[in-house]
Design a protein around this motif. Sequence first.
Motif, short mmCIF file in Angstrom:
data_model
loop_
_atom_site.label_atom_id
_atom_site.label_comp_id
_atom_site.label_asym_id
_atom_site.label_seq_id
_atom_site.Cartn_x
_atom_site.Cartn_y
_atom_site.Cartn_z
N TYR A 10 54.52 52.72 10.38
CA TYR A 10 54.55 51.66 9.39
C TYR A 10 55.83 51.69 8.57
CZ TYR A 10 49.91 50.99 10.99
OH TYR A 10 48.86 50.74 11.82
N PRO A 11 56.58 50.57 8.56
CA PRO A 11 57.87 50.51 7.88
C PRO A 11 57.81 50.93 6.42
CG PRO A 11 57.62 48.58 9.28
CD PRO A 11 56.29 49.30 9.28
N ASN A 12 56.72 50.60 5.72
CA ASN A 12 56.63 50.96 4.30
C ASN A 12 56.84 52.46 4.08
OD1 ASN A 12 56.16 48.40 3.46
ND2 ASN A 12 53.96 48.61 3.22
N GLU A 13 56.19 53.27 4.92
CA GLU A 13 56.31 54.71 4.78
C GLU A 13 57.74 55.18 5.07
OE1 GLU A 13 54.04 57.05 7.50
OE2 GLU A 13 54.29 58.89 6.34
N LEU A 14 58.33 54.63 6.14
CA LEU A 14 59.69 55.03 6.49
C LEU A 14 60.66 54.66 5.38
CD1 LEU A 14 59.87 53.87 10.24
CD2 LEU A 14 58.96 55.99 9.30
N GLU A 15 60.50 53.47 4.83
CA GLU A 15 61.40 53.00 3.78
C GLU A 15 61.22 53.80 2.49
OE1 GLU A 15 60.41 48.90 3.79
OE2 GLU A 15 61.27 48.56 5.79
N ASP A 16 59.97 54.18 2.21
CA ASP A 16 59.73 55.01 1.03
C ASP A 16 60.45 56.36 1.15
OD1 ASP A 16 56.26 54.01 0.41
OD2 ASP A 16 58.18 53.12 -0.18
N VAL A 17 60.39 56.93 2.34
CA VAL A 17 61.07 58.22 2.56
C VAL A 17 62.58 58.05 2.50
CG1 VAL A 17 61.52 60.04 4.26
CG2 VAL A 17 59.18 59.22 3.90
N LEU A 18 63.09 57.02 3.16
CA LEU A 18 64.54 56.80 3.22
C LEU A 18 65.11 56.51 1.84
CD1 LEU A 18 67.09 56.62 4.84
CD2 LEU A 18 66.43 54.32 5.59
N ALA A 19 64.34 55.79 1.02
CA ALA A 19 64.81 55.44 -0.33
C ALA A 19 65.00 56.67 -1.22
CB ALA A 19 63.83 54.47 -0.99
N GLN A 20 64.39 57.79 -0.83
CA GLN A 20 64.53 59.02 -1.60
C GLN A 20 65.84 59.75 -1.33
OE1 GLN A 20 61.01 61.43 -0.93
NE2 GLN A 20 59.68 59.64 -1.13
N LEU A 21 66.57 59.31 -0.32
CA LEU A 21 67.86 59.92 -0.01
C LEU A 21 68.91 59.42 -1.01
CD1 LEU A 21 69.68 61.60 1.91
CD2 LEU A 21 69.99 59.51 3.26
N PRO A 22 69.56 60.32 -1.74
CA PRO A 22 70.57 59.89 -2.71
C PRO A 22 71.64 59.04 -2.03
CG PRO A 22 70.07 62.21 -3.01
CD PRO A 22 69.37 61.79 -1.75
N GLY A 23 72.00 57.95 -2.68
CA GLY A 23 73.03 57.08 -2.14
C GLY A 23 72.49 55.85 -1.44
N VAL A 24 71.15 55.75 -1.27
CA VAL A 24 70.55 54.58 -0.61
C VAL A 24 70.21 53.53 -1.65
CG1 VAL A 24 68.59 53.72 0.70
CG2 VAL A 24 69.66 55.89 1.34
N LEU A 25 70.76 52.34 -1.49
CA LEU A 25 70.46 51.24 -2.38
C LEU A 25 69.30 50.41 -1.86
CD1 LEU A 25 71.20 49.51 -4.87
CD2 LEU A 25 72.79 48.24 -3.39
N GLN A 26 69.42 49.98 -0.62
CA GLN A 26 68.37 49.21 0.05
C GLN A 26 68.20 49.76 1.45
OE1 GLN A 26 69.64 45.05 -0.10
NE2 GLN A 26 67.90 44.59 -1.42
N CYS A 27 67.00 49.57 1.99
CA CYS A 27 66.78 50.00 3.37
C CYS A 27 65.64 49.21 3.99
CB CYS A 27 66.49 51.50 3.44
SG CYS A 27 65.05 52.02 2.50
N ALA A 28 65.61 49.19 5.29
CA ALA A 28 64.55 48.53 6.03
C ALA A 28 64.39 49.22 7.37
CB ALA A 28 64.87 47.05 6.22
N ALA A 29 63.17 49.17 7.90
CA ALA A 29 62.89 49.77 9.21
C ALA A 29 62.20 48.74 10.10
CB ALA A 29 62.01 51.00 9.05
N ILE A 30 62.62 48.68 11.34
CA ILE A 30 62.00 47.77 12.30
C ILE A 30 61.87 48.50 13.64
CG2 ILE A 30 63.00 45.71 11.20
CD1 ILE A 30 64.93 45.59 13.66
N GLY A 31 61.11 47.90 14.54
CA GLY A 31 61.02 48.39 15.90
C GLY A 31 61.92 47.57 16.80
N VAL A 32 62.62 48.24 17.70
CA VAL A 32 63.46 47.55 18.68
C VAL A 32 62.96 47.94 20.07
CG1 VAL A 32 65.48 47.40 17.19
CG2 VAL A 32 65.18 49.41 18.62
N PRO A 33 63.04 47.03 21.04
CA PRO A 33 62.50 47.30 22.37
C PRO A 33 63.10 48.54 23.01
CG PRO A 33 63.07 44.98 22.12
CD PRO A 33 63.63 45.68 20.93
#
Length: 561
Positions: free
Chosen positions: A467-490
């Motif tokens: 689920y993207p929400n969880e990935l984005e929550d984790v990624l947002a905790q990395l210092p230096g991240v302003l915005q982020c998004a996660a998607i699935g690619v084939p």
Amino acid sequence: MTQNFWKDKYPDGIASEIDPDRYPNVQAVLKESCKRFADKIAFSNLGQTLTYQELYTLSGQFAAYLQNHTDLKPGDRIAIQLPNVLQYPVAIFGAMRAGLIVVNTNPLYTAREMQHQFKDAGVLALVCLANMAHLAEQVLPNTEIRHVIITEVGDLLPPLKRLLVNSVVRYVKKMVPAYHLPRAIKFTDALAQGHKEVVVDALPASDDVAVLQYTGGTTGIAKGAMLTHRNLLANMLQCQVLMACNMQEGREIVIAPLPLYHIYAFTFHCMAMMLLGNHNVLITNPRDLPAMIKDLSKWKFTGFVGLNTLFVALCNNEHFRALDFSALKVTLSGGMALQHAAADRWKEITGCGICEGYGMTETSPVVSVNPIQHCRLGTIGIPVPSTDCKVVDDDGVAQPFGTPGELCVKGPQVMKGYWNRPEATAEVLSPDGWLRTGDIAVIESDGYIRIVDRKKDMILVSGFNVYPNELEDVLAQLPGVLQCAAIGVPDDKAGEQIKVFVVPKPGTSLTTEQVLKHMHDNLTGYKRPKYVEFRDSLPTTNVGKILRRELRDQELKKLSA
């Protein structure tokens, strides 16, 4: 659609309904099957077998330990965090016989993921492999857990082999990081203590929760689906009916490479196969293809349960192609979409077609399956007995045949709800029992169902929901991240892989390696992104919500260019 619509869609010899109240609880089935099939093999692993009588004896010892040497009482939650080893069914059925609610836990979880699940479920006891006991040590102070039982891979093997296997894992392969849990007890010691006691089997009501199975549901962070004894009993009876023409009681050997902590394998191997008295060959590490194929070569297996990525990997292995498949008569696929090329190759090599099904954690899990007698590739088959399906538009209005809509399911296998989340439950489960799956489907006039799209932003990696929400929550905790998004690619192998987009804060410098390491440290393997792209901005709505769909569309255009 109504239940009457489906009644004449089943092949001859398959009943359209089951009696979900045939048994009062899972324990009743276990007791009956272990008596009927006492001398038959229930599970085998690492060269060791466990008969149904031995399973009943050992699970009784574990239940007796829990009842007499802990303060746990019926209804308390116990997390089982094990791979496919013989200890898994012993612990599961022992916990149930003691009246506890089982919380299946992925043994590859990071400490952060473990802590969320244990706290959310109010887990009071934990059974885990020594390999991840160091993580348990980290999270225990932040949970309510007060009983820890630790086992090693070879604990149920004969003494000399046990010593050899456990020593190799610990000292040669160095797969057991140091840990300090002075109050923990060894699994073998728990069985020894329980052996001296008398087990008093719990008698839960059919509507009591048997398992808390964690999932993202159709949205958001992981939630515990409350699966009752009746839910599990219904699904095992539904599976039994559909397999009656092809699988004989007490005579089948079924390969179990998918993790038992996943609801698909759990229900099929621990529940449905128990009802049928059949033999499950547990594969501890399916990623180790040479070891897995060596195990397969020892058995004239008649059934195989897998998913698309595994079928592809095996068919590309020359040693697998050289195996004897003369006894194989049933291959089942679920967890992710089955690709035509994979199904064709599997049949070419093994001589056995693949029957694809569909399910979700909230439905215990099986909703529909292709009958072996009339399997149609590209569909998920027809609903299992006593199950209604319909597709609805955004307003909840049922759609006619051939028209896409959100798939809704109603049946005795549908969960009781999400643990301690009434609002989340109300979002997906109507008062009259219809579950909204979040998947877009088409029902054909002959009853066969096709999944055509996913309504939500869920990513499906090798059969696991991400689920993207969880990935984005984790990624947002990395210092230096302003915005982020996660998607699935084939992805040809996994169905989908994860790609993350990162907008760095002004004046900061981030690298792909930093992002990947951060995600690696905080997420289990299948949730970790494979691709990272840095951008100056991300597409958003007027209120600032990131448009993941637009990102996906951009990626698809790149692939088609």
